[in-house]
Design a protein around this motif. Structure first.
Motif, PDB file in Angstrom:
ATOM      1  N   LEU A  10       0.871  -1.179   0.000  1.00 39.41           N
ATOM      2  CA  LEU A  10       0.000   0.000   0.000  1.00 39.41           C
ATOM      3  C   LEU A  10       0.906   1.226   0.000  1.00 39.41           C
ATOM      4  O   LEU A  10       1.733   1.397   0.878  1.00 39.41           O
ATOM      5  CB  LEU A  10      -0.896  -0.006   1.239  1.00 39.41           C
ATOM      6  CG  LEU A  10      -1.880   1.148   1.393  1.00 39.41           C
ATOM      7  CD1 LEU A  10      -2.907   1.120   0.275  1.00 39.41           C
ATOM      8  CD2 LEU A  10      -2.565   1.068   2.738  1.00 39.41           C
ATOM      9  N   GLU A  11       0.765   2.068  -1.015  1.00 35.78           N
ATOM     10  CA  GLU A  11       1.593   3.270  -1.153  1.00 35.78           C
ATOM     11  C   GLU A  11       0.711   4.492  -0.947  1.00 35.78           C
ATOM     12  O   GLU A  11      -0.331   4.638  -1.591  1.00 35.78           O
ATOM     13  CB  GLU A  11       2.215   3.298  -2.547  1.00 35.78           C
ATOM     14  CG  GLU A  11       3.120   4.469  -2.791  1.00 35.78           C
ATOM     15  CD  GLU A  11       3.750   4.411  -4.175  1.00 35.78           C
ATOM     16  OE1 GLU A  11       3.691   5.436  -4.864  1.00 35.78           O
ATOM     17  OE2 GLU A  11       4.250   3.355  -4.567  1.00 35.78           O
ATOM     18  N   ILE A  12       1.142   5.378  -0.047  1.00 33.31           N
ATOM     19  CA  ILE A  12       0.361   6.577   0.246  1.00 33.31           C
ATOM     20  C   ILE A  12       1.231   7.803   0.003  1.00 33.31           C
ATOM     21  O   ILE A  12       2.208   8.031   0.718  1.00 33.31           O
ATOM     22  CB  ILE A  12      -0.155   6.568   1.696  1.00 33.31           C
ATOM     23  CG1 ILE A  12      -1.051   5.350   1.907  1.00 33.31           C
ATOM     24  CG2 ILE A  12      -0.891   7.857   2.015  1.00 33.31           C
ATOM     25  CD1 ILE A  12      -1.610   5.214   3.285  1.00 33.31           C
ATOM     26  N   PHE A  20       8.671  13.861   3.984  1.00 33.98           N
ATOM     27  CA  PHE A  20       8.534  12.651   3.178  1.00 33.98           C
ATOM     28  C   PHE A  20       7.601  12.884   1.996  1.00 33.98           C
ATOM     29  O   PHE A  20       6.616  13.598   2.127  1.00 33.98           O
ATOM     30  CB  PHE A  20       7.975  11.507   4.031  1.00 33.98           C
ATOM     31  CG  PHE A  20       8.767  11.288   5.291  1.00 33.98           C
ATOM     32  CD1 PHE A  20      10.012  10.698   5.240  1.00 33.98           C
ATOM     33  CD2 PHE A  20       8.266  11.698   6.513  1.00 33.98           C
ATOM     34  CE1 PHE A  20      10.748  10.501   6.397  1.00 33.98           C
ATOM     35  CE2 PHE A  20       8.997  11.501   7.671  1.00 33.98           C
ATOM     36  CZ  PHE A  20      10.243  10.906   7.615  1.00 33.98           C
ATOM     37  N   GLU A  21       7.916  12.249   0.880  1.00 28.46           N
ATOM     38  CA  GLU A  21       7.023  12.402  -0.275  1.00 28.46           C
ATOM     39  C   GLU A  21       6.014  11.270  -0.384  1.00 28.46           C
ATOM     40  O   GLU A  21       4.951  11.439  -0.946  1.00 28.46           O
ATOM     41  CB  GLU A  21       7.821  12.543  -1.571  1.00 28.46           C
ATOM     42  CG  GLU A  21       8.460  11.305  -2.102  1.00 28.46           C
ATOM     43  CD  GLU A  21       9.208  11.563  -3.393  1.00 28.46           C
ATOM     44  OE1 GLU A  21       8.868  10.904  -4.392  1.00 28.46           O
ATOM     45  OE2 GLU A  21      10.108  12.402  -3.405  1.00 28.46           O
ATOM     46  N   LYS A  22       6.335  10.087   0.182  1.00 30.39           N
ATOM     47  CA  LYS A  22       5.369   8.990   0.186  1.00 30.39           C
ATOM     48  C   LYS A  22       5.763   7.975   1.248  1.00 30.39           C
ATOM     49  O   LYS A  22       6.913   7.927   1.679  1.00 30.39           O
ATOM     50  CB  LYS A  22       5.248   8.324  -1.172  1.00 30.39           C
ATOM     51  CG  LYS A  22       6.443   7.501  -1.600  1.00 30.39           C
ATOM     52  CD  LYS A  22       6.188   6.764  -2.887  1.00 30.39           C
ATOM     53  CE  LYS A  22       6.585   7.622  -4.047  1.00 30.39           C
ATOM     54  NZ  LYS A  22       6.550   6.922  -5.319  1.00 30.39           N
ATOM     55  N   ALA A  23       4.790   7.164   1.644  1.00 31.75           N
ATOM     56  CA  ALA A  23       5.020   6.070   2.590  1.00 31.75           C
ATOM     57  C   ALA A  23       4.590   4.779   1.914  1.00 31.75           C
ATOM     58  O   ALA A  23       3.589   4.745   1.201  1.00 31.75           O
ATOM     59  CB  ALA A  23       4.234   6.294   3.871  1.00 31.75           C
ATOM     60  N   SER A  42      -5.804   2.640   8.569  1.00 30.26           N
ATOM     61  CA  SER A  42      -4.808   2.188   9.537  1.00 30.26           C
ATOM     62  C   SER A  42      -3.435   2.767   9.219  1.00 30.26           C
ATOM     63  O   SER A  42      -2.704   3.202  10.112  1.00 30.26           O
ATOM     64  CB  SER A  42      -4.748   0.659   9.538  1.00 30.26           C
ATOM     65  OG  SER A  42      -3.789   0.197  10.445  1.00 30.26           O
ATOM     66  N   ALA A  43      -3.084   2.812   7.930  1.00 30.78           N
ATOM     67  CA  ALA A  43      -1.798   3.382   7.515  1.00 30.78           C
ATOM     68  C   ALA A  43      -1.742   4.877   7.805  1.00 30.78           C
ATOM     69  O   ALA A  43      -0.720   5.390   8.285  1.00 30.78           O
ATOM     70  CB  ALA A  43      -1.577   3.124   6.026  1.00 30.78           C
ATOM     71  N   LEU A  44      -2.829   5.592   7.552  1.00 28.88           N
ATOM     72  CA  LEU A  44      -2.866   7.035   7.841  1.00 28.88           C
ATOM     73  C   LEU A  44      -2.740   7.310   9.338  1.00 28.88           C
ATOM     74  O   LEU A  44      -2.092   8.272   9.744  1.00 28.88           O
ATOM     75  CB  LEU A  44      -4.139   7.656   7.273  1.00 28.88           C
ATOM     76  CG  LEU A  44      -4.203   7.757   5.747  1.00 28.88           C
ATOM     77  CD1 LEU A  44      -5.589   8.204   5.294  1.00 28.88           C
ATOM     78  CD2 LEU A  44      -3.139   8.708   5.235  1.00 28.88           C
ATOM     79  N   ALA A  45      -3.349   6.456  10.153  1.00 28.09           N
ATOM     80  CA  ALA A  45      -3.233   6.616  11.605  1.00 28.09           C
ATOM     81  C   ALA A  45      -1.788   6.423  12.051  1.00 28.09           C
ATOM     82  O   ALA A  45      -1.276   7.172  12.887  1.00 28.09           O
ATOM     83  CB  ALA A  45      -4.148   5.624  12.318  1.00 28.09           C
ATOM     84  N   LEU A  46      -1.114   5.435  11.477  1.00 31.95           N
ATOM     85  CA  LEU A  46       0.304   5.222  11.800  1.00 31.95           C
ATOM     86  C   LEU A  46       1.157   6.408  11.356  1.00 31.95           C
ATOM     87  O   LEU A  46       2.067   6.826  12.068  1.00 31.95           O
ATOM     88  CB  LEU A  46       0.816   3.953  11.120  1.00 31.95           C
ATOM     89  CG  LEU A  46       0.520   2.648  11.819  1.00 31.95           C
ATOM     90  CD1 LEU A  46       0.898   1.471  10.932  1.00 31.95           C
ATOM     91  CD2 LEU A  46       1.258   2.570  13.133  1.00 31.95           C
TER      92      LEU A  46
END
Length: 89
Positions: A10-12, A20-23, A42-46
């Motif tokens: 999952l790339e955000i 950072f430009e992406k996670a 869940s990724a956004l919360a992290l």
């Protein structure tokens, strides 16, 4: 190098981040069937939890600094006016 491994990734993108430009998140195999919305939230919360504190509150501190500068400038102007009025009398 990892050979022969299929992973759900999952790339955000985070264009608003100063750092950072992406996670990129590698999803555990047992959760690869979960909905993308659930994984993304869940990724956004992290990401929010890992954000530097100054980035979370940067806008508020800029506003406070501008207000303080205005108060100091107004106080300096009032003091200069008081000295000028005193010298005219």
């Amino acid at each position: 190098m990892i050979k022969g491994v299929n992973r759900y990734v999952l790339e955000i993108p985070r264009p608003d981040s100063a750092y950072f430009e992406k996670a990129i998140f590698f999803v555990r195999p047992e959760h690869s069937d979960d909905s993308e919305a659930k994984l993304r939230s869940s990724a956004l919360a992290l990401m929010e939890e890992a954000s530097p504190p100054e980035q979370k509150h940067r806008r508020g501190s800029i506003i406070i600094k501008k207000i303080l500068h205005f108060i100091i400038a107004a106080g300096g102007g009032a003091a200069a006016a008081a000295v000028l009025m005193q010298s005219l009398n």
